[in-house]
Enzyme design. Structure first.
Site, PDB file in Angstrom:
ATOM      1  N   TRP A  12     -37.061  -0.910   4.892  1.00  0.00           N
ATOM      2  CA  TRP A  12     -37.428   0.196   5.418  1.00  0.00           C
ATOM      3  C   TRP A  12     -38.601   0.352   6.242  1.00  0.00           C
ATOM      4  O   TRP A  12     -38.717   0.915   7.443  1.00  0.00           O
ATOM      5  CB  TRP A  12     -37.531   1.377   4.190  1.00  0.00           C
ATOM      6  CG  TRP A  12     -38.042   2.748   4.753  1.00  0.00           C
ATOM      7  CD1 TRP A  12     -38.853   3.665   3.872  1.00  0.00           C
ATOM      8  CD2 TRP A  12     -37.294   3.650   5.566  1.00  0.00           C
ATOM      9  NE1 TRP A  12     -38.913   4.805   4.424  1.00  0.00           N
ATOM     10  CE2 TRP A  12     -37.930   4.916   5.584  1.00  0.00           C
ATOM     11  CE3 TRP A  12     -36.323   3.263   6.590  1.00  0.00           C
ATOM     12  CZ2 TRP A  12     -37.654   5.934   6.310  1.00  0.00           C
ATOM     13  CZ3 TRP A  12     -35.953   4.485   7.477  1.00  0.00           C
ATOM     14  CH2 TRP A  12     -36.605   5.701   7.374  1.00  0.00           C
ATOM     15  N   GLY A 133     -36.599  11.523   3.740  1.00  0.00           N
ATOM     16  CA  GLY A 133     -35.371  12.286   4.311  1.00  0.00           C
ATOM     17  C   GLY A 133     -33.925  11.611   4.094  1.00  0.00           C
ATOM     18  O   GLY A 133     -34.130  10.319   3.721  1.00  0.00           O
ATOM     19  N   ALA A 137     -32.216   2.472   5.959  1.00  0.00           N
ATOM     20  CA  ALA A 137     -32.885   1.563   6.852  1.00  0.00           C
ATOM     21  C   ALA A 137     -31.918   1.122   7.799  1.00  0.00           C
ATOM     22  O   ALA A 137     -32.018   0.539   9.043  1.00  0.00           O
ATOM     23  CB  ALA A 137     -33.727   0.377   6.169  1.00  0.00           C
ATOM     24  N   LYS A 188     -33.981  12.168  -6.877  1.00  0.00           N
ATOM     25  CA  LYS A 188     -32.689  12.048  -6.518  1.00  0.00           C
ATOM     26  C   LYS A 188     -32.077  10.231  -6.663  1.00  0.00           C
ATOM     27  O   LYS A 188     -30.918  10.150  -6.692  1.00  0.00           O
ATOM     28  CB  LYS A 188     -32.322  12.111  -4.942  1.00  0.00           C
ATOM     29  CG  LYS A 188     -33.281  11.421  -4.229  1.00  0.00           C
ATOM     30  CD  LYS A 188     -32.713   9.980  -3.400  1.00  0.00           C
ATOM     31  CE  LYS A 188     -33.747   9.224  -2.685  1.00  0.00           C
ATOM     32  NZ  LYS A 188     -33.100   7.965  -2.100  1.00  0.00           N
ATOM     33  N   SER A 251     -27.108   2.835  -0.253  1.00  0.00           N
ATOM     34  CA  SER A 251     -27.738   3.099  -1.367  1.00  0.00           C
ATOM     35  C   SER A 251     -27.941   2.025  -2.538  1.00  0.00           C
ATOM     36  O   SER A 251     -26.907   1.754  -2.958  1.00  0.00           O
ATOM     37  CB  SER A 251     -27.598   4.262  -1.868  1.00  0.00           C
ATOM     38  OG  SER A 251     -28.100   4.696  -3.355  1.00  0.00           O
ATOM     39  N   ASN A 253     -29.446   2.402  -5.299  1.00  0.00           N
ATOM     40  CA  ASN A 253     -29.195   3.160  -6.654  1.00  0.00           C
ATOM     41  C   ASN A 253     -27.890   3.001  -6.895  1.00  0.00           C
ATOM     42  O   ASN A 253     -27.525   3.009  -7.970  1.00  0.00           O
ATOM     43  CB  ASN A 253     -30.099   4.223  -6.496  1.00  0.00           C
ATOM     44  CG  ASN A 253     -31.550   4.092  -6.387  1.00  0.00           C
ATOM     45  OD1 ASN A 253     -32.200   3.822  -7.352  1.00  0.00           O
ATOM     46  ND2 ASN A 253     -32.186   4.196  -5.276  1.00  0.00           N
ATOM     47  N   GLU A 278     -35.500   1.669  -7.263  1.00  0.00           N
ATOM     48  CA  GLU A 278     -36.227   2.658  -7.687  1.00  0.00           C
ATOM     49  C   GLU A 278     -36.127   3.649  -8.808  1.00  0.00           C
ATOM     50  O   GLU A 278     -36.754   4.092  -9.538  1.00  0.00           O
ATOM     51  CB  GLU A 278     -36.819   3.382  -6.375  1.00  0.00           C
ATOM     52  CG  GLU A 278     -37.376   2.675  -5.120  1.00  0.00           C
ATOM     53  CD  GLU A 278     -38.925   1.898  -5.264  1.00  0.00           C
ATOM     54  OE1 GLU A 278     -39.032   2.111  -6.242  1.00  0.00           O
ATOM     55  OE2 GLU A 278     -39.229   1.647  -4.289  1.00  0.00           O
TER      56      GLU A 278
END
Length: 337
Positions: A12, A133, A137, A188, A251, A253, A278
């Site tokens: 990122w 937002g 990346a 989220k 993602s 996650n 995270e």
């Protein structure tokens, strides 16, 4: 032209470095990891962003003073678990009013502080803002269009940062709701773990849509109880970021959740993803916040049970489905009882 430093050489941070350089700014990338800096210097490419070439005049360093002194803006792009340590490391080098933009997402487990609160505690003389937002990346580094939000205490700071980042493929909005922005970005990730677990179990689009919809309800319920604005959770850093994190294979996650749904342990999943997940760190903090503010978070509660209590993923889904009957929107009145 601004003189900007990225603190953190992850994907990122590198994506934002490419974006800012494209916008005509002078960019320095700092990392605490010597091997990471050596890789960036020698290849001008991040191994997790193959094909994205970094400009020859971009500076890479492990030196703290080189990273901070004379810079108009610092981008705090280290993983959330290292935010406090990094802020403390640089605290004595930051001049009053120097702008620091946090772009990581998370909640500190032992203090329940957001990352901007941590930075402000460690560097009280800084002008701290946030940027968040639906922005993976992998896509931002390649110039694929998206939108994002800057949160700051003053309009002047927010609009300054907006101007530095905004271009034809990166539209930037401004907001005064720093807390709402950070809570949406942090929580989220926990719901995205749930979405990934559902994918790993072989469930379908209906399940994903239900998780996203009820997930944003939980995020907004807790976020507004803590002082965030409801409208923020309806926007880019709430439902927008949640949708992309639950749906995209970019993602980490969601990818970790898929592996857990397929039977891996939390530790095995994080090791296989090879990046910081995270949501695992934010999950425990979210449950502590739910108790502190007396807010029910059934999805996030079941994610915690799977991650940390050995509960099977399929049983967690069953327990969510057979909870007591509820009204979808309790605030709505009935024409007739």
């Amino acid at each position: 032209m601004a003189n900007v430093s990225i603190l953190g050489g992850g994907t990122w941070g590198i994506a934002l470095a490419v974006l800012l350089h494209h916008n005509g700014h002078k960019v320095t990338v700092w990392s605490a990891l010597e091997k990471e800096v050596e890789m960036l210097q020698s290849t001008h490419e991040h191994k997790m962003l193959p094909g994205v070439k970094l400009p020859e005049d971009m500076v890479f360093t492990t030196d703290d003073r080189t990273a901070v002194e004379g810079k108009d803006m610092l981008i705090m792009a280290v993983a959330s678990a290292f935010t406090r340590r990094t802020a403390n490391r640089f605290s004595k080098l930051i001049v009053p009013g120097q702008k620091i933009v946090n772009v990581a997402k998370g909640i500190e487990e032992n203090t329940l502080m957001t990352l901007s609160e941590i930075i402000e505690e460690e560097i009280p003389q800084a002008d701290v803002a946030v940027l968040s937002g639906p922005t993976h990346a992998e896509e931002v580094s390649r110039g694929i269009p998206t939108t994002i939000v800057v949160g700051a205490k003053s309009r002047k700071t927010a609009e300054y940062i907006q101007t530095l980042f905004m271009n034809e493929v990166f539209r930037v909005y401004v907001s005064p709701d720093i807390l709402g922005i950070e809570l949406g970005g942090s929580l989220k990730n926990v719901v995205a773990l749930a979405a990934g677990i559902a994918d790993g179990l072989g469930y379908g689009d209906n399940t994903k849509a239900a998780l996203i919809t009820r997930g944003i309800t939980e995020i907004a319920r807790l976020g507004t109880a803590m002082g965030g604005k409801f409208e923020t959770f309806c926007g880019l850093t709430g439902i927008g970021d949640l949708i992309v994190t639950c749906a995209s294979m970019h993602s980490r996650n969601r990818r970790a959740g898929i592996l857990i749904g397929q039977g891996r342990t939390c530790e095995e999943a994080m090791k296989e993803v090879q990046m910081v997940v995270e949501g695992v760190y934010s999950a425990k903090a979210a449950m502590q916040l739910s108790k502190k503010y007396n807010v029910q978070l059934p999805i996030i509660e079941q994610v915690n049970a799977v991650l940390f209590e050995g509960k099977s993923a399929d049983q967690a889904v069953k327990d969510l489905m057979v909870r007591d009957k509820k009204i979808e929107v309790p605030e709505m009145g009935w024409e007739r009882e």
